[in-house]
Design a protein around this motif. Structure first.
Motif, mmCIF file in Angstrom:
data_model
loop_
_atom_site.group_PDB
_atom_site.id
_atom_site.type_symbol
_atom_site.label_atom_id
_atom_site.label_comp_id
_atom_site.label_asym_id
_atom_site.label_seq_id
_atom_site.Cartn_x
_atom_site.Cartn_y
_atom_site.Cartn_z
ATOM 1 N N ASN A 56 21.373 -3.004 30.916
ATOM 2 C CA ASN A 56 20.330 -2.943 31.793
ATOM 3 C C ASN A 56 19.499 -4.301 32.102
ATOM 4 O OD1 ASN A 56 20.008 0.180 32.381
ATOM 5 N ND2 ASN A 56 20.197 0.105 30.313
ATOM 6 N N LEU A 57 18.789 -4.662 33.104
ATOM 7 C CA LEU A 57 17.887 -5.863 33.282
ATOM 8 C C LEU A 57 16.653 -5.501 34.028
ATOM 9 C CD1 LEU A 57 17.407 -8.813 32.798
ATOM 10 C CD2 LEU A 57 18.612 -9.307 35.037
ATOM 11 N N LYS A 58 15.575 -5.485 33.520
ATOM 12 C CA LYS A 58 14.316 -5.333 34.120
ATOM 13 C C LYS A 58 13.421 -6.378 34.371
ATOM 14 C CE LYS A 58 10.990 -2.403 32.182
ATOM 15 N NZ LYS A 58 10.362 -1.442 31.625
ATOM 16 N N ILE A 59 13.124 -6.643 35.480
ATOM 17 C CA ILE A 59 12.249 -7.522 35.986
ATOM 18 C C ILE A 59 10.918 -7.213 36.275
ATOM 19 C CG2 ILE A 59 11.986 -9.775 37.244
ATOM 20 C CD1 ILE A 59 14.826 -10.125 37.344
ATOM 21 N N ASP A 60 9.833 -7.439 35.704
ATOM 22 C CA ASP A 60 8.470 -6.734 35.984
ATOM 23 C C ASP A 60 8.801 -5.373 35.729
ATOM 24 O OD1 ASP A 60 7.243 -8.902 36.409
ATOM 25 O OD2 ASP A 60 7.769 -9.124 38.648
ATOM 26 N N SER A 61 8.612 -4.212 36.686
ATOM 27 C CA SER A 61 8.826 -3.128 36.415
ATOM 28 C C SER A 61 10.120 -2.343 37.130
ATOM 29 C CB SER A 61 7.456 -2.121 36.799
ATOM 30 O OG SER A 61 7.292 -2.477 38.129
ATOM 31 N N HIS A 62 10.731 -3.327 37.824
ATOM 32 C CA HIS A 62 11.902 -3.154 38.475
ATOM 33 C C HIS A 62 13.168 -3.479 37.995
ATOM 34 C CE1 HIS A 62 14.420 -2.048 42.038
ATOM 35 N NE2 HIS A 62 14.546 -3.464 42.164
ATOM 36 N N TYR A 63 14.096 -2.327 37.831
ATOM 37 C CA TYR A 63 15.303 -2.415 37.132
ATOM 38 C C TYR A 63 16.331 -3.157 38.306
ATOM 39 C CZ TYR A 63 14.826 0.022 32.697
ATOM 40 O OH TYR A 63 14.459 0.185 31.614
ATOM 41 N N ILE A 64 16.912 -4.312 37.738
ATOM 42 C CA ILE A 64 18.008 -5.099 38.810
ATOM 43 C C ILE A 64 19.170 -4.694 38.486
ATOM 44 C CG2 ILE A 64 18.523 -7.471 39.421
ATOM 45 C CD1 ILE A 64 15.486 -6.995 39.876
ATOM 46 N N LEU A 65 19.664 -4.563 37.097
ATOM 47 C CA LEU A 65 20.960 -3.888 36.579
ATOM 48 C C LEU A 65 20.614 -2.679 35.813
ATOM 49 C CD1 LEU A 65 22.763 -7.233 35.760
ATOM 50 C CD2 LEU A 65 23.181 -5.910 37.765
ATOM 51 N N LYS A 66 21.351 -1.752 36.300
ATOM 52 C CA LYS A 66 21.241 -0.449 35.443
ATOM 53 C C LYS A 66 22.592 0.014 35.031
ATOM 54 C CE LYS A 66 18.128 0.658 39.648
ATOM 55 N NZ LYS A 66 18.196 1.446 40.751
ATOM 56 N N ASP A 67 22.742 0.348 33.540
ATOM 57 C CA ASP A 67 23.764 0.911 33.136
ATOM 58 C C ASP A 67 25.075 0.265 33.281
ATOM 59 O OD1 ASP A 67 24.618 2.606 30.828
ATOM 60 O OD2 ASP A 67 25.056 4.321 32.297
#
Length: 271
Positions: A56-67
């Protein structure tokens, strides 16, 4: 009169301050960027596979990549597709350390990515992106950035593989100066310079992130054939502007809203 002149000088000074303020702010922003740590083991070669486990990759509060879970065997040519903002570029940027704060694990063979030093990863990974940076120098020196001890023959061969014919048509050949940020070159010519760099560098992993977007169809086909042939035993990840570019890939990964929705052969994914 003295008062009027003084006011005019003050106005000019204020205008100059207004002009240089954004430049100063940009310089301060760069100077205040956190320094990347250079600790970790050296990455030498990819022996078996790249593996993403529950990434998973989160930038600020938004997930850019999920599982994201995927395995890429050494030597495969992998196309990466999906709508704008689906996470394609972020997926590949993780490999060369642009983001280090991801959740989950990424393995290069049996070692986690963050156990390697960023410098050693970038020494063994070559990236061609849509926006290419070219220095105000000769074509030759723009290629020597990736291999300072390269011979002129090696540089010429790399340019030929990248179909950078415009260099050989110029009166100065590889000594031609390209201008500030490549101002004397078209977008496609700058991308061919970038392609020549990866042929000269001959890395372990090649990443093409919309790196052929400014090429015409014929040139793109030639360059991609060169990549498939020259890097036949290397791992190549390709995000392409035209889907037809990916027809010869061994595997296609389809992203949507940060998730890897499906993977398979080009003909099976109904792209």
């Amino acid at each position: 009169l003295i008062l009027v002149n003084s006011i005019q000088i003050l106005q000019r000074g204020l205008l100059q301050v207004k002009v240089i303020t954004p430049i100063v702010e940009r310089i301060l922003f760069v100077l205040n960027l956190p320094q990347e740590k250079e600790d970790g083991e050296n990455f030498e070669t990819l022996k078996d596979k790249i593996k993403y486990e529950n990434v998973n990759l989160k930038i600020d509060s938004h997930y850019i990549l999920k599982d994201v879970n995927v395995e890429i065997k050494k030597g495969l040519k992998v196309g990466i597709v999906g709508p704008t903002g689906s996470g394609k570029s972020s997926f590949v940027k993780l490999l060369y350390g642009i983001y280090r704060n991801y959740e989950g694990r990424i393995f290069l063979d049996d070692k986690e990515l963050r156990d390697y030093s960023i410098r050693s990863l970038r020494d063994k990974i070559a990236v061609v992106s849509q926006d290419v940076f070219v220095f105000n120098d000769t074509v030759e020196n723009n290629l020597r950035i990736v291999k300072p001890d390269a011979t002129q023959e090696e540089i010429i061969q790399a340019l030929k593989l990248a179909k950078a014919d415009f260099v050989f048509k110029h009166k100065d050949g590889i000594k031609m100066v390209v201008g500030e940020r490549g101002s004397s070159l078209s977008g496609g010519e700058r991308q061919r310079i970038a392609m020549a760099r990866i042929f000269l560098k001959n890395p372990e992993i090649v990443i093409i992130d919309e790196g052929t977007s400014a090429l015409d169809t014929e040139t793109e086909k030639y360059v991609m054939e060169s990549i498939y042939n020259y890097f036949y035993d290397k791992t190549v990840l390709i995000i392409a502007h035209r889907l037809k570019t990916l027809e010869k890939c061994d595997k296609i990964l389809f992203f949507e809203n940060g998730r890897l929705i499906k993977e398979g052969l080009f003909k099976d994914l109904n792209l």
